[in-house]
Write a protein that holds these residues in place. Structure first.
Motif, PDB file in Angstrom:
ATOM      1  N   LEU A  95      -7.039 -99.761  12.128  1.00  0.00           N
ATOM      2  CA  LEU A  95      -8.104-100.314  11.294  1.00  0.00           C
ATOM      3  C   LEU A  95      -9.448-100.135  11.996  1.00  0.00           C
ATOM      4  O   LEU A  95      -9.587-100.433  13.182  1.00  0.00           O
ATOM      5  N   ILE A  96     -10.438 -99.642  11.245  1.00  0.00           N
ATOM      6  CA  ILE A  96     -11.793 -99.435  11.771  1.00  0.00           C
ATOM      7  C   ILE A  96     -12.741-100.336  10.999  1.00  0.00           C
ATOM      8  O   ILE A  96     -12.769-100.302   9.760  1.00  0.00           O
ATOM      9  N   ASP A  97     -13.519-101.140  11.688  1.00  0.00           N
ATOM     10  CA  ASP A  97     -14.467-102.020  11.012  1.00  0.00           C
ATOM     11  C   ASP A  97     -15.680-101.211  10.558  1.00  0.00           C
ATOM     12  O   ASP A  97     -16.495-100.777  11.371  1.00  0.00           O
ATOM     13  N   HIS A  98     -15.768-100.992   9.252  1.00  0.00           N
ATOM     14  CA  HIS A  98     -16.884-100.216   8.704  1.00  0.00           C
ATOM     15  C   HIS A  98     -17.040-100.563   7.238  1.00  0.00           C
ATOM     16  O   HIS A  98     -16.085-100.498   6.464  1.00  0.00           O
ATOM     17  N   GLY A  99     -18.248-100.949   6.826  1.00  0.00           N
ATOM     18  CA  GLY A  99     -18.505-101.333   5.451  1.00  0.00           C
ATOM     19  C   GLY A  99     -19.099-100.203   4.635  1.00  0.00           C
ATOM     20  O   GLY A  99     -19.697 -99.262   5.170  1.00  0.00           O
ATOM     21  N   ARG A 100     -18.936-100.285   3.334  1.00  0.00           N
ATOM     22  CA  ARG A 100     -19.453 -99.253   2.434  1.00  0.00           C
ATOM     23  C   ARG A 100     -20.966 -99.091   2.551  1.00  0.00           C
ATOM     24  O   ARG A 100     -21.505 -97.996   2.390  1.00  0.00           O
ATOM     25  N   ASN A 101     -21.649-100.196   2.783  1.00  0.00           N
ATOM     26  CA  ASN A 101     -23.113-100.155   2.779  1.00  0.00           C
ATOM     27  C   ASN A 101     -23.708-100.074   4.176  1.00  0.00           C
ATOM     28  O   ASN A 101     -24.926-100.161   4.333  1.00  0.00           O
ATOM     29  N   LYS A 102     -22.857 -99.920   5.192  1.00  0.00           N
ATOM     30  CA  LYS A 102     -23.377 -99.845   6.553  1.00  0.00           C
ATOM     31  C   LYS A 102     -24.057 -98.501   6.766  1.00  0.00           C
ATOM     32  O   LYS A 102     -23.500 -97.450   6.446  1.00  0.00           O
TER      33      LYS A 102
END
Length: 403
Positions: A109-116
């Motif tokens: 799992l990689i912490d990354h948001g769509r709007n980042k």
């Protein structure tokens, strides 16, 4: 080491939201099928890292990030289940060191948001937080080199892939031939109501424990080990106290009556495979996770240990000869991770600890690798589970040796 001896990477797009297993299968089965098909080789085994970007971590400060463990482990379980179904359909072995026509896949799992967004002058850096989950910049910096990088040919897939390439620039040397597009699946996102309650965040722990046989390490084992490591509370850099992951590995004597017992791997092999798998999840280095340095495994009193992230995480494999293992010999354990098959063991452990006057362990149960809503046929979950078990793997190996 030659490039084709390295693992390959599959960068998946963001998971659908809500991420139930039926929709996850529609989204991820096509790219996983295309990737696994290309990695199946008749001359050797292949390795694959499946990176899943999703905004799992919450909190304003990097050292105080939190996440929802039930959601995280359920997502990992679903993806391992999809991988297992595909591999069963394509006759691809999924256990570690299975030889030709096998793919050793690991879900991260990689912490990354769509709007980042990352600015042009953003520089990737190793930024571990107090969980084992890292962000996309850290992943691009610390996880490489690769044989091939598979990416999904869709708007969301290209979004993740292009961001990854920008963050990897100057950190990795990639050839055009290494970059392989694959077809994507269904894209679905249901906007949550503004007043929707956020998922409850999960406390992490200094000492986490779990147990198993870990014979012919397979996706079910990988899920259990990943779920346990997600609960570790990683201390700040420079802290004198490491968090500890204690893994009970069933002793050889307890397995001598198993079916096809002659194909059970020796205890040391099983313990080493556990540590090597966890090294994929836990190792962070600006030189890359395959920088040529082999994992240092230390044997003490018959137990095997390894250290990660500059000594902040200790992983210890201990031999167990009963149903309780270290949970009733080490008082300082905080949490216990169990599978559906061993859920009753959590209560038994806490009953024993209560007799000693010790605090009860917080017990966490991982999902089963469920074939329902994933397989195209009417696959029953219990039949599917038996096909990917250690017993089934030993049976296949026994049958392969028959004249």
């Amino acid at each position: 080491m030659k490039r084709d001896d390295m693992p390959s990477l599959l960068l998946l797009p963001f998971p659908p939201d809500p991420a139930d297993r039926h929709v996850l299968s529609a989204s991820y089965k096509p790219p996983l099928t295309a990737t696994l098909s290309q990695l199946k080789r008749s001359d050797k085994a292949s390795k694959l890292i499946v990176a899943v970007p999703c905004p799992k971590l919450q909190g304003p400060y990097i050292r105080f990030k939190t996440f929802c463990w039930p959601e995280a482990q359920s997502l990992v379980a679903s993806i391992y289940a999809i991988i297992s179904v595909i591999c069963a359909q394509l006759s691809i072995a999924t256990d570690v060191n299975a030889g030709p026509n096998s793919v050793d896949a690991t879900v991260i799992l990689i912490d990354h948001g769509r709007n980042k967004r990352f600015t042009p002058d953003s520089k990737p850096a190793i930024e571990p937080n107090n969980t084992i989950i890292v962000d996309l910049a850290t992943f691009a910096t610390a996880y490489h080199p690769w044989d091939r990088i598979f990416h999904v040919r869709s708007e969301l897939g290209l979004n993740v892939f292009n961001t990854y390439l920008k963050l990897a620039e100057g950190k990795q040397t990639l050839l055009h031939e290494q970059l392989v597009p694959v077809e994507g699946g269904l894209s679905l996102n249901v906007t949550k109501a503004e007043d929707a309650e956020p998922a409850p965040q999960t406390q992490c722990y200094p000492v986490v424990c779990l147990g198993g046989t870990f014979d012919h390490l397979h996706p079910g084992h990988k899920l259990l080990l990943t779920a346990g490591s997600l609960l570790l509370k990683v201390p700040e850099k420079g802290s004198p106290n490491a968090c500890k992951f204690i893994i009970g590995v069933t002793g050889d004597e307890m397995l001598k009556n198993k079916k096809y017992a002659e194909f059970v791997e020796p205890w040391e092999t099983r313990a080493r495979n556990v540590l090597l798998f966890l090294s994929t999840l836990l190792t962070l280095s600006p030189k890359g996770w395959k920088d040529g340095a082999e994992l240092e495994i230390v044997e003490t009193d018959g137990n095997l240990s390894a250290w990660f992230r500059g000594g902040l995480i200790t992983v210890q494999c201990v031999m167990i000869q009963d149903a309780y293992g270290p949970t009733i010999t080490l008082e300082q354990i905080d949490a216990l991770v169990v599978s559906g098959e061993t859920r009753s063991g959590g209560k038994a452990v806490n009953d024993k600890r209560a007799e000693k006057g010790w605090k009860a362990l917080d017990v966490f149960e991982v999902d089963v690798l469920d074939a329902e809503d994933i397989s195209d046929g009417a696959t029953k979950t219990e039949n599917f589970a038996s096909k990917i078990s250690s017993t089934a793997i030993r049976q296949r190996r026994a049958e392969a040796r028959l004249p």
